[in-house]
Design an enzyme around this catalytic site. Structure first.
Site, PDB file in Angstrom:
ATOM      1  N   GLY A 205       0.822  -1.209   0.000  1.00  0.00           N
ATOM      2  CA  GLY A 205       0.000   0.000   0.000  1.00  0.00           C
ATOM      3  C   GLY A 205       0.852   1.253   0.000  1.00  0.00           C
ATOM      4  O   GLY A 205       1.941   1.295   0.589  1.00  0.00           O
TER       5      GLY A 205
ATOM      6  N   GLY B 136       0.414   3.950   1.566  1.00  0.00           N
ATOM      7  CA  GLY B 136       0.596   4.439   2.929  1.00  0.00           C
ATOM      8  C   GLY B 136       1.661   3.683   3.697  1.00  0.00           C
ATOM      9  O   GLY B 136       2.122   4.143   4.741  1.00  0.00           O
ATOM     10  N   HIS B 137       2.047   2.509   3.199  1.00  0.00           N
ATOM     11  CA  HIS B 137       3.140   1.737   3.792  1.00  0.00           C
ATOM     12  C   HIS B 137       4.472   2.094   3.118  1.00  0.00           C
ATOM     13  O   HIS B 137       5.489   2.291   3.781  1.00  0.00           O
ATOM     14  CB  HIS B 137       2.891   0.232   3.619  1.00  0.00           C
ATOM     15  CG  HIS B 137       1.656  -0.269   4.292  1.00  0.00           C
ATOM     16  ND1 HIS B 137       1.683  -1.133   5.368  1.00  0.00           N
ATOM     17  CD2 HIS B 137       0.347  -0.042   4.045  1.00  0.00           C
ATOM     18  CE1 HIS B 137       0.443  -1.411   5.746  1.00  0.00           C
ATOM     19  NE2 HIS B 137      -0.381  -0.765   4.950  1.00  0.00           N
ATOM     20  N   ILE B 138       4.437   2.155   1.791  1.00  0.00           N
ATOM     21  CA  ILE B 138       5.671   2.348   1.025  1.00  0.00           C
ATOM     22  C   ILE B 138       6.260   3.740   1.226  1.00  0.00           C
ATOM     23  O   ILE B 138       7.471   3.891   1.430  1.00  0.00           O
ATOM     24  CB  ILE B 138       5.409   2.081  -0.474  1.00  0.00           C
ATOM     25  CG1 ILE B 138       5.192   0.579  -0.699  1.00  0.00           C
ATOM     26  CG2 ILE B 138       6.563   2.584  -1.334  1.00  0.00           C
ATOM     27  CD1 ILE B 138       4.806   0.214  -2.114  1.00  0.00           C
TER      28      ILE B 138
ATOM     29  N   THR C 200       8.202   4.376   4.466  1.00  0.00           N
ATOM     30  CA  THR C 200       9.366   3.485   4.509  1.00  0.00           C
ATOM     31  C   THR C 200      10.460   3.997   3.583  1.00  0.00           C
ATOM     32  O   THR C 200      11.654   3.974   3.927  1.00  0.00           O
ATOM     33  CB  THR C 200       8.961   2.054   4.119  1.00  0.00           C
ATOM     34  OG1 THR C 200       7.815   1.658   4.882  1.00  0.00           O
ATOM     35  CG2 THR C 200      10.088   1.074   4.399  1.00  0.00           C
TER      36      THR C 200
END
Length: 369
Positions: free
Chosen positions: A123, A125-127, A130
Site C-alpha cells: 500500500g 501508505g506503507h511504502i 518506509t
C-alpha cells in the site's frame, strides 16, 4: 548533508525557539550536524533540550545576559542586540568539543558499514514512509535495500534514485496479484508462510557480498513474522510504526499478554479506553477492525502477533512516525518498548537537494550560505 554543519540562531521567545528547534531536528534526521544558539539569558530559560546525536547548543550575548533590559527604551535594546550580538570572538575548541567531533566521526564510520533492509507491504501508505526512512538512512551514510512484494514492486512506477539505495522483492504467495476473494485469513497465512521463506532467501542473497551483509532489518505493520526471520538469522530488527502512536498504544493495551483487553471485549467493544494524559477513546474512536462488526477483523491475529512478537524480543525497538512534542502522552502510554520517534516521515525537497552549503545560518526565516 553529512558534511554540513548548520548554525541555527533565534530570539528567546517560544514562538521563535520552537520552530527553529523543529528545523534543527529535521536537519539532524537528514544527516547534518546542527548547533542551535540563542541569547545567553534565553538559553538559561530553556528547561528541557531535545537530545539528539549531532545536535549541540550554544549562546551569544545580546548585551543583557542577566535578562535585565532597560524599560521604555526599545531602540537602545535593539541597538545593543545588534552591536553585541554581531561581535566576533574567536575561541579555541575545548576538549569537550574535540571529543564530540571524534565521537561523531566514529558514529559516521559505523553508519557507513551498515546495510539496512527495509521491508513493507504494497500500500502507498506503507511504502511512502518506509522510503522516506530509507532516504534518511542514505543521507546518514548507510547502505539501504528497500523491499516489498514481487507484485507490489512491479506497481511502483518511479523509484527514488540515490547512491546506496537499491530495490528488491520477496513473495507473498500471490506474485501475479490475484488473491482469493472472501478468504483474508488464507491470504495472511500464505503471506506469512511464503514471505518468511522468501525473505530469508533474500537476506542470504544480499549477504553474499562480504562487504555488504545485511546488518539490520526494519519492517512495517502486517509483517510481524519478519522479526522472527531476523532473530533466526542473528540480525537485529525494529518495527516501523507508520500509524499514529495512539493506535500503537491501543494495540498494546488490547493485545499484551499480561492484561490485554481483547479477550474481554472480543464480542462487545468497551464504552471507552483511557490513557493518562489523553482524552478517553470511545468505541467509535478505536481502529475499526477491532470492532466485532468490522469486515476487516481478519487482521486482528496479525496485530496481536505484532505486540506479542515485540514482547518476546529482549530489546524491542519501535520506530515511531512522529516526534515527542506531537504525541508525548501517547508515547508515555506505551510501556516496555524502546521507542524512537523519527517522524514525520514526509517528503522534503529541502533534504533531497544536492546543493552544497559551506555553512547554513538560519534565523527568522532567513537562509544564508
Amino acid at each position: 548533508m553529512n558534511s554540513q554543519h548548520f548554525l541555527l540562531i533565534s530570539c528567546t521567545g517560544q514562538g521563535h525557539i520552537n520552530p527553529t528547534l523543529q528545523l534543527a531536528i529535521r536537519l539532524i534526521h537528514g544527516g547534518a550536524r546542527v548547533t542551535f544558539a540563542t541569547t545567553v539569558h534565553g538559553l538559561k530559560q530553556i528547561k528541557k533540550f531535545p537530545s539528539l546525536e549531532g545536535l549541540s547548543y550554544a549562546s551569544f550575548s545580546d548585551g543583557f545576559d542577566d535578562g535585565n533590559k532597560p524599560i521604555g527604551d526599545p531602540q537602545h535594546i535593539m541597538s545593543e542586540f545588534k552591536r553585541v550580538g554581531s561581535h566576533k570572538k574567536k575561541k579555541k575548541k575545548n576538549r569537550h568539543c574535540r571529543e564530540r567531533e571524534r565521537e561523531r566521526e566514529r558514529n559516521q564510520t559505523s553508519m557507513n558499514s551498515q546495510h539496512f533492509l527495509l521491508i513493507s507491504c504494497t500500500g502507498q501508505g506503507h511504502i511512502n514512509p518506509t522510503l522516506q526512512l530509507a532516504i534518511r538512512l542514505i543521507h546518514g551514510g548507510a547502505r539501504v535495500t528497500f523491499a516489498t512484494t514481487v507484485h507490489g514492486l512491479k506497481q511502483i512506477k518511479k523509484f527514488p534514485s540515490l547512491e546506496g539505495l537499491s530495490y528488491a522483492s520477496f513473495s507473498d504467495g500471490f506474485d501475479d496479484g490475484n488473491k482469493p476473494i472472501g478468504d483474508p485469513q488464507h491470504i495472511m497465512s500464505e503471506f506469512k508462510r511464503v514471505g518468511s521463506q522468501t525473505l530469508t532467501n533474500l537476506i542470504v542473497k544480499l549477504s553474499n557480498d562480504e562487504h555488504h551483509k545485511v546488518t539490520f532489518l526494519v519492517y512495517t505493520i502486517l509483517l510481524p513474522w519478519a522479526a522472527d526471520v531476523a532473530r533466526d538469522m542473528g540480525i537485529p530488527s525494529a518495527f516501523l510504526s507508520i500509524q499514529s502512536t495512539a493506535a500503537l498504544a491501543i494495540y498494546q493495551k488490547y493485545f499484551n499478554t499480561h492484561d490485554g483487553l481483547y479477550h474481554i471485549y472480543e464480542n462487545s467493544p468497551p464504552n471507552s479506553i483511557q490513557f493518562k494524559g489523553l482524552p478517553p477513546f470511545a468505541s467509535s474512536d478505536l481502529p475499526s477492525f477491532l470492532l466485532p462488526t468490522s469486515p476487516h477483523n481478519s487482521v486482528i491475529p496479525t496485530i496481536q502477533e505484532h505486540i506479542q512478537t515485540l514482547e518476546k524480543d529482549p530489546n524491542p525497538c519501535v520506530l515511531l512516525n512522529t516526534f515527542d512534542a506531537l504525541e508525548e502522552a501517547a508515547i508515555e502510554a506505551i510501556v516496555n518498548l524502546n521507542l524512537i520517534p523519527i517522524g514525520p516521515l514526509v517528503p522534503s525537497t529541502f533534504f533531497d537537494t544536492k546543493d552544497q552549503f559551506a555553512l547554513g545560518v538560519m534565523g527568522f526565516g532567513l537562509v544564508c550560505t
